[in-house]
Design an enzyme around this catalytic site. Structure first.
Site, short mmCIF file in Angstrom:
data_model
loop_
_atom_site.label_atom_id
_atom_site.label_comp_id
_atom_site.label_asym_id
_atom_site.label_seq_id
_atom_site.Cartn_x
_atom_site.Cartn_y
_atom_site.Cartn_z
CG HIS A 38 -4.09 41.00 22.56
ND1 HIS A 38 -5.43 41.23 23.22
CD2 HIS A 38 -2.98 41.93 22.64
CE1 HIS A 38 -4.97 43.14 23.58
NE2 HIS A 38 -3.41 42.38 23.38
CG ASP A 79 -6.20 35.32 23.99
OD1 ASP A 79 -5.23 36.13 23.58
OD2 ASP A 79 -7.16 35.40 24.64
CG HIS A 80 -8.73 36.60 20.32
ND1 HIS A 80 -10.38 36.55 20.47
CD2 HIS A 80 -8.89 37.01 21.66
CE1 HIS A 80 -10.21 37.38 21.65
NE2 HIS A 80 -9.67 36.99 22.44
CG HIS A 135 -9.46 44.59 23.39
ND1 HIS A 135 -9.83 44.12 24.46
CD2 HIS A 135 -8.51 44.07 22.52
CE1 HIS A 135 -9.39 43.19 25.51
NE2 HIS A 135 -8.46 43.47 24.18
CG ASP A 173 -10.88 39.64 24.02
OD1 ASP A 173 -11.93 38.55 23.44
OD2 ASP A 173 -9.46 39.28 23.97
#
EC number: 3.1.26.11
Lengths: 304, 304
Positions: free
Chosen positions: B66, B68-69, B141, B209
């Site tokens: 994802h 943001d990571h 996830h 996450d």
């Protein structure tokens, strides 16, 4: 009514960040239309620190596809989607934009809840975006790169005395200017009946990265604001020019030759710690030279 | 000599940034080996604000893809190249890493002056990286995602009294520990001759996450530090779990069940303004709960 034109500098550095300087990005608001000029890494966070909302960005103009000028788009577009954006976003760039951005905006796992429309612009053209016209200029840089000129349209000035003599209520004058004619009290009035001359539209030019170019002065002719890259001062000119950039001296000469009202220095090398040296050098050549700073705002005055 | 293990939190948020909170990224130094755990947008600038140099990063571990990571990797790798890096960089990630990162690191125009080696790790495996062992755990996830455990190797304690009786000079003891045996004064000594027991290696677990998982407590068993994502407090649990995340309550229960020494909350939703609520909730369940904060450092104590 004249538009409000506001410039906000989100990031003013180049190549890679420093603790106090981010990657290049500028907000150009023309009334409610929020345009973003370049979008380096960290731009969304800078916008969040400003008075603006990243959700309201209408158009993005990318000068070229070196990472420092566009990598912030990837996260920005994802954040817009997370926050429920539905309106399309228009992204403009030089040749190669469609291939590069289609790929870039597909990196990793995510779904986009709105449409991103990518437009490749040709150099030396003018594009009417309704509220303003965008002109493009081919830069002298190792990869396809455009400078942009944002030009407010000229506007008819209304002579209040003429309007009063004709007894046209002032509440109707804005509509008369927009439509060119109105009917009132059984009569048709045209804009010529109340015309008091023309107010020239304002012009904001952002170069992106480029070696100094004589014809950039022509492109920026008579601009209200010129934001020209100034990677270092002139002490490093040969090296700076070799990599496709300009010094503060060279950019100030273009500002002077173009007869602009105000010149902002921008896109500082991370190796430059003393920005004052760049500013002094520029002011020696063109007195209306100013350093851009992170989160600085500038309202472009209406022409009288 | 015991290693110095230091954790530095570069960014502590999740999904999208806030003015004061960046995208997830953590530095894990084990002596001279600088590991980066996730690398969201803005990480390179945060590293520049810390005591560390981004040029010295040896390994990068990405929990999942994802944006943001991992989107901060694109600019970081370019900056390393601009600054003349020549040493290879190893990037580790879950299934899909090679395809996604090969594509991502080719976005826009640039040339890379060093080798990037991308490694896809399987879940439930252990990898010996010399100074430490990395174990992986399959997260719950929506996309392939790994939790990581970084485990210092166990070390023989040297009994100084035994060494003195044998008249082995203290300057040779570290070599004896490393090699297992040495020759001195015509005699061969083995580590068994001076052994004073075993000092258990330290263990740092970073989840990335995930929904709360009972077997995460097993994975984090007896860790010195557990960094478990805590997107919100428990008031939003159904929604948080739906999107594949954990609340501060749920993460604290795992910290308690795992018997860890210290639990850091991490990966806060941008919608959370009161981090104190997350911390209080966690401390009610597991007293050794601490908020991670941007640029905070923590030195993991040596086990006695």
């Amino acid at each position: 009514m004249a538009s409000n034109i506001r410039i906000t500098f989100f990031g003013t550095g180049g190549s890679w960040p420093t603790p106090g300087r981010g990657m290049p990005s500028i907000g150009l608001q023309i009334d409610e239309v929020f345009n973003l000029l370049d979008c380096g890494e960290g731009t969304q966070k800078q916008i969040m620190k400003s008075k603006l909302s990243f959700m309201r960005i209408r158009n993005v103009f990318i000068t070229h596809f070196h990472g420092d000028h566009f990598l912030g788009l990837l996260g920005l577009v994802q954040s817009m989607s997370f926050n429920g954006r539905e309106e399309p976003l228009d992204i403009y760039g030089p040749a190669g934009a469609i291939g590069i951005l289609s790929n870039a905006l597909n990196v990793g796992y995510y779904t986009l809840g709105f449409q991103v429309r990518i437009h490749e612009l040709r150099a030396g053209e003018a594009y009417d975006l309704g509220k303003f016209v965008v002109r493009t200029h081919r830069n002298d840089h190792p990869v396809p790169a455009l400078a942009y000129s944002f030009e407010e349209k000229d506007m008819v000035r209304i002579d209040r005395e003429k309007a009063e003599k004709l007894r046209i209520p002032s509440r109707l004058l804005e509509r008369l200017r927009e439509q060119g004619s109105i009917e009132y009290g059984g009569k048709v009035y045209t804009i010529e009946d109340v015309k008091g001359g023309i107010r020239k539209g304002r012009k904001v030019v952002y170069t992106g990265d480029t070696r100094p170019m004589a014809d950039m002065a022509e492109f920026a002719r008579d601009a209200d604001v010129l934001i020209h890259e100034t990677t270092t001062d002139s002490s490093l000119e040969p090296k700076v020019n070799e990599y496709g950039h300009s010094s503060s001296r060279q950019a100030a000469e273009i500002a002077r030759d173009a007869g602009v009202r105000r010149f902002f220095l921008f896109h500082y090398s991370p190796r430059v710690s003393d920005l004052g040296a760049l500013e002094s050098e520029a002011r020696g050549i063109f007195p209306e030279s100013y350093l851009s700073r992170e989160l600085m705002e500038y309202d472009v005055p209406v022409r009288r």
